[in-house]
Design an enzyme around this catalytic site. Structure first.
Site, PDB file in Angstrom:
ATOM      1  N   GLY A 190      57.859 -41.678  21.760  1.00  0.00           N
ATOM      2  CA  GLY A 190      58.042 -42.038  20.344  1.00  0.00           C
ATOM      3  C   GLY A 190      59.094 -41.132  19.716  1.00  0.00           C
TER       4      GLY A 190
ATOM      5  N   ILE B 162      60.376 -46.900  22.593  1.00  0.00           N
ATOM      6  CA  ILE B 162      60.196 -48.263  23.099  1.00  0.00           C
ATOM      7  C   ILE B 162      61.534 -49.012  23.244  1.00  0.00           C
ATOM      8  CG2 ILE B 162      59.764 -49.313  20.830  1.00  0.00           C
ATOM      9  CD1 ILE B 162      57.391 -50.788  22.359  1.00  0.00           C
TER      10      ILE B 162
ATOM     11  N   GLN C 237      60.306 -40.502  13.007  1.00  0.00           N
ATOM     12  CA  GLN C 237      60.641 -39.459  12.025  1.00  0.00           C
ATOM     13  C   GLN C 237      60.399 -38.053  12.595  1.00  0.00           C
ATOM     14  OE1 GLN C 237      58.019 -39.196   8.696  1.00  0.00           O
ATOM     15  NE2 GLN C 237      59.507 -38.184   7.369  1.00  0.00           N
TER      16      GLN C 237
ATOM     17  N   LYS D 274      42.750 -42.161  14.119  1.00  0.00           N
ATOM     18  CA  LYS D 274      43.035 -40.726  14.257  1.00  0.00           C
ATOM     19  C   LYS D 274      41.739 -39.923  14.406  1.00  0.00           C
ATOM     20  CE  LYS D 274      47.485 -40.653  14.321  1.00  0.00           C
ATOM     21  NZ  LYS D 274      48.172 -40.260  15.561  1.00  0.00           N
TER      22      LYS D 274
ATOM     23  N   TYR E  29      44.243 -46.700  10.359  1.00  0.00           N
ATOM     24  CA  TYR E  29      44.965 -45.545  10.890  1.00  0.00           C
ATOM     25  C   TYR E  29      44.054 -44.314  10.939  1.00  0.00           C
ATOM     26  CZ  TYR E  29      48.653 -41.908  10.837  1.00  0.00           C
ATOM     27  OH  TYR E  29      49.453 -40.840  11.103  1.00  0.00           O
TER      28      TYR E  29
HETATM   29  N1  SER Z   1      52.187 -39.838   6.498  1.00  0.00           N
HETATM   30  C1  SER Z   1      51.173 -40.647   7.100  1.00  0.00           C
HETATM   31  C2  SER Z   1      51.003 -41.919   6.388  1.00  0.00           C
HETATM   32  O1  SER Z   1      51.244 -41.953   5.204  1.00  0.00           O
HETATM   33  C3  SER Z   1      49.878 -39.899   7.080  1.00  0.00           C
HETATM   34  O2  SER Z   1      49.675 -39.330   8.317  1.00  0.00           O
HETATM   35  O3  SER Z   1      50.600 -42.862   6.983  1.00  0.00           O
END
Ligand code: SER
Length: 318
Positions: free
Chosen positions: A8, A35, A12, A146, A142
């Site tokens: 990856g 990728i 960023q 995590k 997300y």
């Molecule tokens: N910066 C990320 C997001 O906003 C948080 O881990 O998804």
């Protein structure tokens, strides 16, 4: 000999991490992968190989062929994008991690870095100075991925001795690669708009305080954690990392010191709810005590480096 694979690398964090790792360990010690077949422009001088982390066979063969010792696994869908494609987000964020943890368990690699996030926290978490160990009831896809990933990291360490290390990143701010799909991205977008036409419409409201960090601090923390002696790593789920906390209004005021006519307006969307579920500030004493973490960039320094360096063409001339 140390051989690092960054998965990856076109994202960023990845682009800046690859450059830092190369400056520390030499170009021959680092392989960037993403990728896309084509190497990202920012990494044109780097060793590059195309890799989809879900392609376990290709991942294994790269690791074996190149004699990889350390993997930094950064491929993931972020918070806002994951809400729109929950099944794929779960698949990418979890299966990618399993593929890498299994390679470590089988002894093919020595060390793994895997990023977690403030998204592991949720609406029931204490909002200010959020402790390392606290209530974690994430409300985003997300965040759920995590939080589960953190526990898997701790389990692989406990059960198989896998040397996996992790940081709960706050919102990350940088200018070399545009972020994609995060809730904290307003604090990056704002600089491009301020420089482009002097105004910005924020998708989170003026009262939204979130923990943030300038990318140089974030990548330095990552490498410091990975290079710390194993005996110092007491937490194998993920370390809190604080940085600086501010609202869009704080950011506006600091930007106005350099662009006095800068204007901000507010049009909160679905990302407001995500932001509201996250902490406003983070307690990172464990990272400080265990491996000596100390952040460097304050709001003033962050704003000045961003305004100086964002290239508005990156966002507006596509
Ligand atoms: N910066 C990320 C997001 O906003 C948080 O881990 O998804």
């Amino acid at each position: 000999m140390k051989k690092i694979l960054v998965i990856g690398a076109g994202g960023q964090i990845g682009t800046e991490l690859v450059l830092l790792l190369e400056s520390k360990f030499g170009k021959d010690a680092v392989w960037a992968s993403d990728i896309k077949e084509e190497c990202p422009k920012a990494l044109k001088e780097s060793n590059y190989t195309a890799l989809n982390v879900l392609d376990n066979e290709k991942l294994s063969s790269i690791v074996k062929e190149k004699g990889i010792t350390d993997i930094y696994l950064l491929a993931a869908l972020l918070s806002a994008t994951a809400e729109k494609d929950p099944k794929f987000a779960w698949k990418l964020n979890m299966d990618g991690l399993f593929n890498v943890l299994e390679l470590a368990k089988e002894g093919h690699i020595k060390k793994v870095f895997w990023p977690s996030s403030i998204a592991v926290f949720g609406p029931t978490t204490p909002k200010t100075n959020t402790p390392q160990h606290t209530i974690m009831e994430p409300s985003t896809v997300y965040g759920i991925s995590k939080q589960a990933g953190e526990q898997w990291c701790a389990w692989y360490h406990e059960k198989y001795g896998v040397d996996v290390r992790s940081i709960r990143y706050p919102g990350l701010i940088s200018y070399s690669t545009l972020p994609g799909g995060g809730t904290t991205d307003y604090a990056v977008d704002i600089f491009y708009h301020a420089k482009h036409n002097g105004e910005y419409t924020s998708f989170v409201n003026e009262e939204t305080t979130l923990p943030m960090m300038y990318m140089d601090d974030a990548v330095r923390a990552t490498v410091e954690l990975m290079e710390a002696p194993e005996s110092k790593i007491k937490i194998r789920s993920s370390y809190n990392l604080g940085g600086i906390s501010f609202t869009p209004e704080d950011l506006k005021e600091e930007i106005q010191k350099q662009i006095p006519s800068f204007k901000i307006s507010y049009a909160p969307d679905f990302r407001q709810k995500i932001a509201d579920s996250w902490p406003a500030s983070i307690n990172d004493e464990s990272a400080q005590n265990d491996w000596g973490w100390k952040h460097e960039y304050d709001l003033k320094k962050l704003v000045s480096v961003m305004l100086e360096n964002v290239d508005t063409k990156q966002m507006f001339d596509k």
